[in-house]
Each structure stands twice: as structure tokens, then as C-alpha cells.
Design a protein around this motif. Structure first.
Motif, PDB file in Angstrom:
ATOM      1  N   THR A 426     -24.382 -14.895 -22.373  1.00 38.55           N
ATOM      2  CA  THR A 426     -24.821 -13.830 -23.168  1.00 38.55           C
ATOM      3  C   THR A 426     -26.336 -13.829 -23.304  1.00 38.55           C
ATOM      4  O   THR A 426     -26.843 -12.898 -23.904  1.00 38.55           O
ATOM      5  CB  THR A 426     -24.271 -14.101 -24.769  1.00 38.55           C
ATOM      6  N   LEU A 427     -27.009 -14.633 -22.937  1.00 30.89           N
ATOM      7  CA  LEU A 427     -28.742 -14.776 -22.839  1.00 30.89           C
ATOM      8  C   LEU A 427     -29.197 -13.910 -21.594  1.00 30.89           C
ATOM      9  O   LEU A 427     -30.220 -13.926 -21.308  1.00 30.89           O
ATOM     10  CB  LEU A 427     -29.103 -16.097 -22.867  1.00 30.89           C
ATOM     11  N   THR A 428     -28.150 -13.283 -21.001  1.00 33.53           N
ATOM     12  CA  THR A 428     -28.648 -12.622 -19.769  1.00 33.53           C
ATOM     13  C   THR A 428     -29.233 -11.148 -20.063  1.00 33.53           C
ATOM     14  O   THR A 428     -28.475 -10.414 -20.918  1.00 33.53           O
ATOM     15  CB  THR A 428     -27.578 -12.451 -18.659  1.00 33.53           C
ATOM     16  N   ASP A 429     -30.284 -10.646 -19.537  1.00 29.66           N
ATOM     17  CA  ASP A 429     -31.000  -9.632 -19.977  1.00 29.66           C
ATOM     18  C   ASP A 429     -30.122  -8.515 -19.320  1.00 29.66           C
ATOM     19  O   ASP A 429     -29.519  -8.573 -18.341  1.00 29.66           O
ATOM     20  CB  ASP A 429     -32.095  -9.171 -19.666  1.00 29.66           C
ATOM     21  N   GLY A 430     -30.309  -7.202 -19.837  1.00 26.71           N
ATOM     22  CA  GLY A 430     -29.597  -5.872 -19.312  1.00 26.71           C
ATOM     23  C   GLY A 430     -28.193  -5.785 -19.766  1.00 26.71           C
ATOM     24  O   GLY A 430     -27.412  -5.160 -18.927  1.00 26.71           O
ATOM     25  N   PHE A 431     -27.858  -6.304 -20.912  1.00 33.34           N
ATOM     26  CA  PHE A 431     -26.481  -5.899 -21.400  1.00 33.34           C
ATOM     27  C   PHE A 431     -26.105  -4.700 -21.775  1.00 33.34           C
ATOM     28  O   PHE A 431     -26.851  -3.908 -22.255  1.00 33.34           O
ATOM     29  CB  PHE A 431     -26.257  -6.832 -22.790  1.00 33.34           C
ATOM     30  N   ASP A 432     -25.021  -3.891 -21.096  1.00 29.17           N
ATOM     31  CA  ASP A 432     -24.481  -2.681 -21.259  1.00 29.17           C
ATOM     32  C   ASP A 432     -23.218  -2.625 -22.205  1.00 29.17           C
ATOM     33  O   ASP A 432     -22.319  -3.296 -21.689  1.00 29.17           O
ATOM     34  CB  ASP A 432     -24.215  -2.031 -19.787  1.00 29.17           C
ATOM     35  N   GLU A 433     -23.462  -2.278 -23.291  1.00 31.24           N
ATOM     36  CA  GLU A 433     -22.317  -2.460 -24.209  1.00 31.24           C
ATOM     37  C   GLU A 433     -21.176  -1.539 -23.743  1.00 31.24           C
ATOM     38  O   GLU A 433     -19.932  -2.018 -23.845  1.00 31.24           O
ATOM     39  CB  GLU A 433     -22.548  -1.841 -25.751  1.00 31.24           C
ATOM     40  N   ALA A 434     -21.381  -0.335 -23.401  1.00 31.84           N
ATOM     41  CA  ALA A 434     -20.242   0.666 -22.538  1.00 31.84           C
ATOM     42  C   ALA A 434     -19.547  -0.196 -21.654  1.00 31.84           C
ATOM     43  O   ALA A 434     -18.310  -0.108 -21.512  1.00 31.84           O
ATOM     44  CB  ALA A 434     -20.891   1.818 -22.485  1.00 31.84           C
ATOM     45  N   ALA A 435     -20.404  -0.609 -20.772  1.00 27.54           N
ATOM     46  CA  ALA A 435     -19.730  -1.322 -19.566  1.00 27.54           C
ATOM     47  C   ALA A 435     -18.901  -2.616 -20.065  1.00 27.54           C
ATOM     48  O   ALA A 435     -18.052  -2.818 -19.294  1.00 27.54           O
ATOM     49  CB  ALA A 435     -20.876  -1.831 -18.683  1.00 27.54           C
ATOM     50  N   ASP A 436     -19.386  -3.200 -20.766  1.00 27.33           N
ATOM     51  CA  ASP A 436     -18.791  -4.357 -21.201  1.00 27.33           C
ATOM     52  C   ASP A 436     -17.401  -4.192 -21.566  1.00 27.33           C
ATOM     53  O   ASP A 436     -16.352  -4.959 -21.849  1.00 27.33           O
ATOM     54  CB  ASP A 436     -19.532  -5.029 -22.518  1.00 27.33           C
ATOM     55  N   LYS A 437     -17.291  -3.157 -22.417  1.00 29.18           N
ATOM     56  CA  LYS A 437     -16.056  -2.655 -23.089  1.00 29.18           C
ATOM     57  C   LYS A 437     -15.075  -2.338 -22.005  1.00 29.18           C
ATOM     58  O   LYS A 437     -13.737  -2.247 -22.221  1.00 29.18           O
ATOM     59  CB  LYS A 437     -16.111  -1.404 -24.068  1.00 29.18           C
ATOM     60  N   LYS A 438     -15.250  -2.152 -20.993  1.00 30.80           N
ATOM     61  CA  LYS A 438     -14.459  -1.732 -19.636  1.00 30.80           C
ATOM     62  C   LYS A 438     -14.224  -2.917 -18.735  1.00 30.80           C
ATOM     63  O   LYS A 438     -13.548  -3.104 -17.880  1.00 30.80           O
ATOM     64  CB  LYS A 438     -15.027  -0.729 -18.790  1.00 30.80           C
ATOM     65  N   GLN A 439     -14.580  -4.121 -19.444  1.00 33.49           N
ATOM     66  CA  GLN A 439     -14.334  -5.380 -18.663  1.00 33.49           C
ATOM     67  C   GLN A 439     -12.763  -5.837 -18.806  1.00 33.49           C
ATOM     68  O   GLN A 439     -12.200  -5.176 -19.503  1.00 33.49           O
ATOM     69  CB  GLN A 439     -15.088  -6.630 -19.010  1.00 33.49           C
ATOM     70  N   PRO A 440     -12.368  -6.357 -17.630  1.00 34.25           N
ATOM     71  CA  PRO A 440     -10.835  -7.115 -17.599  1.00 34.25           C
ATOM     72  C   PRO A 440     -10.489  -7.637 -18.942  1.00 34.25           C
ATOM     73  O   PRO A 440     -11.427  -8.328 -19.591  1.00 34.25           O
ATOM     74  CB  PRO A 440     -10.654  -7.846 -16.313  1.00 34.25           C
ATOM     75  N   ALA A 441      -9.382  -7.457 -19.240  1.00 30.92           N
ATOM     76  CA  ALA A 441      -8.738  -7.962 -20.393  1.00 30.92           C
ATOM     77  C   ALA A 441      -8.484  -9.557 -20.521  1.00 30.92           C
ATOM     78  O   ALA A 441      -8.080 -10.095 -21.333  1.00 30.92           O
ATOM     79  CB  ALA A 441      -7.464  -7.321 -20.940  1.00 30.92           C
ATOM     80  N   SER A 442      -8.692 -10.004 -19.292  1.00 31.33           N
ATOM     81  CA  SER A 442      -8.471 -11.473 -19.326  1.00 31.33           C
ATOM     82  C   SER A 442      -9.688 -12.210 -18.284  1.00 31.33           C
ATOM     83  O   SER A 442     -10.363 -11.432 -17.500  1.00 31.33           O
ATOM     84  CB  SER A 442      -7.081 -11.863 -18.389  1.00 31.33           C
ATOM     85  N   GLY A 443      -9.644 -13.457 -18.616  1.00 31.18           N
ATOM     86  CA  GLY A 443     -10.611 -14.173 -17.825  1.00 31.18           C
ATOM     87  C   GLY A 443     -11.292 -15.233 -18.865  1.00 31.18           C
ATOM     88  O   GLY A 443     -10.866 -15.419 -19.931  1.00 31.18           O
ATOM     89  N   ALA A 444     -12.142 -16.091 -18.147  1.00 31.46           N
ATOM     90  CA  ALA A 444     -12.684 -17.451 -18.855  1.00 31.46           C
ATOM     91  C   ALA A 444     -13.507 -16.694 -20.022  1.00 31.46           C
ATOM     92  O   ALA A 444     -13.427 -17.639 -21.208  1.00 31.46           O
ATOM     93  CB  ALA A 444     -13.318 -18.354 -18.004  1.00 31.46           C
ATOM     94  N   CYS A 445     -14.171 -15.759 -20.189  1.00 33.63           N
ATOM     95  CA  CYS A 445     -15.066 -15.680 -21.258  1.00 33.63           C
ATOM     96  C   CYS A 445     -14.602 -14.522 -22.184  1.00 33.63           C
ATOM     97  O   CYS A 445     -15.396 -13.803 -22.840  1.00 33.63           O
ATOM     98  CB  CYS A 445     -16.415 -15.228 -20.587  1.00 33.63           C
ATOM     99  N   VAL A 446     -13.377 -14.033 -22.187  1.00 30.36           N
ATOM    100  CA  VAL A 446     -12.873 -12.874 -22.822  1.00 30.36           C
ATOM    101  C   VAL A 446     -11.772 -13.301 -23.773  1.00 30.36           C
ATOM    102  O   VAL A 446     -11.078 -14.531 -23.679  1.00 30.36           O
ATOM    103  CB  VAL A 446     -12.121 -11.564 -21.910  1.00 30.36           C
ATOM    104  N   ASN A 447     -11.521 -12.571 -24.861  1.00 27.82           N
ATOM    105  CA  ASN A 447     -10.557 -13.193 -25.773  1.00 27.82           C
ATOM    106  C   ASN A 447      -8.944 -13.342 -25.121  1.00 27.82           C
ATOM    107  O   ASN A 447      -8.741 -12.532 -24.178  1.00 27.82           O
ATOM    108  CB  ASN A 447     -10.186 -12.168 -26.959  1.00 27.82           C
TER     109      ASN A 447
END
Length: 447
Positions: A426-447
Motif C-alpha cells: 500500500t506504500l507504492t505510489d500511483g494508486f488508482d482507486e477506480a482500478a483498485d475497485k476492479k481487482q479480482p475478488a480473491s487473492g492474498a491481499c483482498v478480503n
């Protein structure tokens, strides 16, 4: 690892500076497409115009003709597309007149350097939990007190840009297309005094780094969530944040403090990073990189209590790096965290073993994530193999590197490690909130 905080009067002034900035807001063939650039600022809409001196600095920063080889600029090793860090996975970069001289240390990022005090052997600890200690300055050993001083180092280093003298650098600027702008800024006779002209060059490079917000975009997910109240951290990221702060587990915040959102305490510590055989200088048995005690810094050699200490780097954009620590010996963020977790409990996977018999097949519980993948029967582990015995007392004993017994339980669990990695991303620059919402629903770092 000191639990350092800036003195109150300094903190207030730096907070004001940081808020103002926010509101105002190596090699050939390694170019990165804009879509993959790390936290690049859209200068057409966000960035204020650079001053004339900073414009000169920008020209200098990207000018390969300033090097003896004619093929290396500041940006070759401090690539904007890689958070102003190295664009490759080399432990050290190659430089010099023929680009064939290896360096001694990994290239740090130039981002988030603005809030950096000058070096002091007794940087004040206002909390009183630790006595004053070494802190501040630029580079791994703090031998530069300003960005201008730091900029001079690679220009004149024989294994970086390889210029033989300050005058050689000045002559290259005199011949550059932007020489008229340099004269406009520093005076029509600026090139007549080589000492002053070189000082102008480093001053311009400093101004560019201070003024261009791309050196401090504060555009990570952490910034969006903590500083601007946008979005949320996932459950794993929240758990990782807890590990980051927990003094009984990660204890990362004791050195990589989030104060002013810099994620470094600006202090120095010796943590016994393993020797890196990929660095040519390490082929000589008697060569040691002792950080504050040399070889690049010469004024601190008599200070035996500081030998082996290197500056705590910022953790911002740490997940984008390919090599870690001052010698680039680690090659993944996970490996770094596991080193902190098991340096003492499993030293045999981080340091070479002298004597003993190599096993054809390691036992099922032998870790495979370390630097040493061969299991030995018997022998002696050469722990802290990149620090002479005389300086072992300088090793910092703070958690999680607390010197616990070999084969004992590490401070972090497997879940802790996975979660901590999620938080550090989460400390990586260039975060895109809209793109983040489109991330897969599963994975090590998602709920």
C-alpha cells in the motif's frame, strides 16, 4: 534500531513544509511504458512550473553527456519510471568511462528525501527512550548533508559517471544545448570560475529534486486512505499494518516510522546483512563495507562503535524494488521480511556454513526461501559474515532481530508475513482507486 522522533520544534516546521508541498501539489534499453511507471505525476495538470534553476537541474538530471561514457545520466540509475530507483535487478550498477566498473552499494531511491536532516553523531531523541545517536545525511553512510552535496558524488565517482574533475563536468555543461539557460540563471560569466560553476550544477540538481513533485507524489493507497480519507484497506492490509506496528512481531515502525509519512527514522543501525558475493569488491577477503566507517566515508573510521551501520531507508515503493539492503543481497520483499524473521532462528539459511557435510537432499522442514539452499550436517554457521568480529557488538538487538536462540520460534507467523507484505504494497505510489475497485475478488491481499 532507535525509536527516533524529530524534536517538537523541528517536527512542527517540517509538518508545515510537508503540508505545503502536498497541497501544492540504469541502463540502456530499460525504458518503461508510461502505463507501468511508478507514481508518475501528471505535470500537465498537477505540477507548478519549475523555477529557472530547477529547469536547469532537470536538463542536467537526464543528460547522458555529463558522464565520461556519454551513456549514463542521473536518471540511468535513478529512473523516474522506477520511483527514482534502479531500473534493473543488479545488486550494484556498472559505471565509469566504459560502463564496466561495478559499484559498491545498491542504488537507493531519490524519492522522499526532502525531509532529511544533516548528519550528526548525536541526532536528538526527544522521546528520551534512547540516547542521541547517528542520524541524518544522504546516501547509505550519510556523507552528504545536502542534496547538492549528494549530487556531486556520482558525477565524480570513478565507478559511476566517471568524470576526472569538476572542471570536466563544467566543460560538458558549457557545450550543452541548455548552456544559455545555465548562464541566464547563474550569470553570463558563470563558466569562467570552475568552482562556482560546479557548485551551480549541483545547486540546480538540488533545486530540481526539491521542486518537482514527482520526487514526493504521496500517491500511494496508504496516502489515499490515511491522508485523504479515500477508500479502505483490505482485511489483510489492516492485519499487516498491525504487524508493522506490533513491537512483538514485525516492529517495523521502530525504525521505519510513519512520522511525516517518510517511513524512516533517518537513523543508522547494524543488522548483520549477509555478504553479497555478486559485488566484485567482496572477492577480497579483507574487504568490508562498514557503512559509517568506510570505505566511501573516511571521516568516521576511528568511530569503532559505528562500524557496520547503514542508514534506514524509506519503505515507500519498497514493493517495486528488485534488490534490497545496502548491498542488494536480497532479491524480493518476502525474502527481506523472512530474513528479519529468521536471521537468528535459522542462520544457516542466510549465512554460509564452514565445515560440515552438504546433504544431497535437505530434510522436509529445511526452509528454501533463504540465500543458502544447501543443508549441512555439522559445521559452523558463519553468522554476520560481512562484519569483522571486532564490530559484532554493534549489532542492533531490537525485535525482530533480537538474538533469540537458533531453532526457536520466530516472532512472525506465516500469516503475519503474508499480511505485512500486503500492507507494504500500500506504500507504492500511483494508486488508482477506480482500478483498485476492479481487482479480482480473491487473492492474498483482498478480503
Amino acid at each position: 534500531m532507535r525509536n527516533f522522533r524529530f524534536p517538537t520544534r523541528i517536527t512542527l516546521s517540517l509538518v508545515a513544509l510537508g503540508c505545503g508541498l502536498l497541497l501544492g501539489a540504469c541502463s540502456e534499453g530499460n525504458e518503461t511504458p508510461a502505463s507501468k511507471e511508478v507514481g508518475k505525476v501528471d505535470k500537465t495538470t498537477a505540477a507548478p512550473a519549475l523555477s529557472a534553476v530547477a529547469q536547469v537541474g532537470e536538463k542536467l538530471f537526464f543528460d547522458k553527456a555529463l558522464s565520461a561514457s556519454g551513456a549514463m545520466s542521473c536518471a540511468s540509475c535513478h529512473d523516474p519510471a522506477h520511483a527514482y530507483g534502479p531500473p534493473n535487478a543488479l545488486a550494484v550498477q556498472l559505471g565509469g568511462a566504459h560502463l564496466d566498473k561495478p559499484g559498491l552499494r545498491a542504488v537507493p531511491s531519490l524519492r522522499y528525501k526532502l525531509v532529511t536532516p544533516a548528519y550528526s553523531n548525536e541526532l536528538f531523541d526527544p522521546d528520551g527512550t534512547e540516547p542521541p545517536g547517528p542520524g541524518g545525511g544522504f546516501s547509505w553512510d550519510g556523507r552528504a548533508n545536502t542534496l547538492a552535496e549528494q549530487a556531486a558524488q556520482p558525477l565524480l565517482s570513478d565507478f559511476e559517471m566517471g568524470n576526472i574533475s569538476r572542471e570536466a563536468v563544467v566543460e560538458k555543461v558549457r557545450a550543452a544545448s541548455y548552456a544559455p539557460l545555465f548562464l541566464e540563471v547563474f550569470g553570463s560569466r558563470a563558466f569562467e570560475d570552475g568552482v562556482k560553476a560546479f557548485a551551480g550544477i549541483t545547486q540546480a540538481l538540488e533545486a530540481f529534486q526539491k521542486e518537482d513533485p514527482d520526487f514526493r507524489p504521496y500517491s500511494s493507497k496508504f496516502d489515499a486512505y490515511v491522508m485523504r480519507g479515500k477508500g479502505t484497506l483490505t482485511v489483510p492490509e489492516q492485519r499487516g499494518k498491525a504487524v508493522f506496528y506490533d513491537p512483538r512481531r514485525g516492529n517495523c515502525a521502530s525504525c521505519h516510522i510513519p512520522d511525516l509519512n517518510q517511513f524512516t527514522d533517518q537513523m543508522y543501525a547494524a543488522i548483520g546483512v549477509p555478504r553479497n558475493p555478486a559485488i566484485l569488491a567482496n572477492a577480497a577477503d579483507k574487504f568490508y563495507d562498514l557503512g559509517l566507517c568506510g570505505p566511501l566515508r573516511e571521516d568516521m573510521k576511528p568511530e569503532r562503535s559505528l562500524c557496520g551501520m547503514f542508514k534506514t531507508p524509506t519503505l515507500r515503493n519498497v514493493a517495486t524494488r528488485s534488490v534490497f539492503f545496502h548491498n542488494g543481497v536480497m532479491t524480493s520483499l518476502e525474502q527481506v521480511i523472512r530474513f528479519y524473521n529468521t536471521r537468528d532462528t535459522n542462520p544457516e539459511i542466510w549465512y554460509p556454513t564452514k565445515g560440515g557435510k552438504p546433504q544431497t537432499k535437505p530434510s522436509s522442514d529445511f526452509p528454501t526461501y533463504g540465500l543458502i539452499t544447501t543443508q549441512y550436517a555439522g559445521g559452523k554457521v558463519q553468522k554476520f559474515n560481512d562484519l569483522p568480529t571486532a564490530y559484532l557488538e554493534n549489532i542492533d538487538p531490537q525485535m525482530p532481530l533480537d538474538g533469540r536462540a537458533a531453532a526457536s520460534k520466530p516472532p512472525m507467523s506465516e500469516q503475519d508475513i503474508a499480511d505485512l507484505i500486503c500492507f507494504l504494497k500500500t506504500l507504492t505510489d500511483g494508486f488508482d482507486e477506480a482500478a483498485d475497485k476492479k481487482q479480482p475478488a480473491s487473492g492474498a491481499c483482498v478480503n
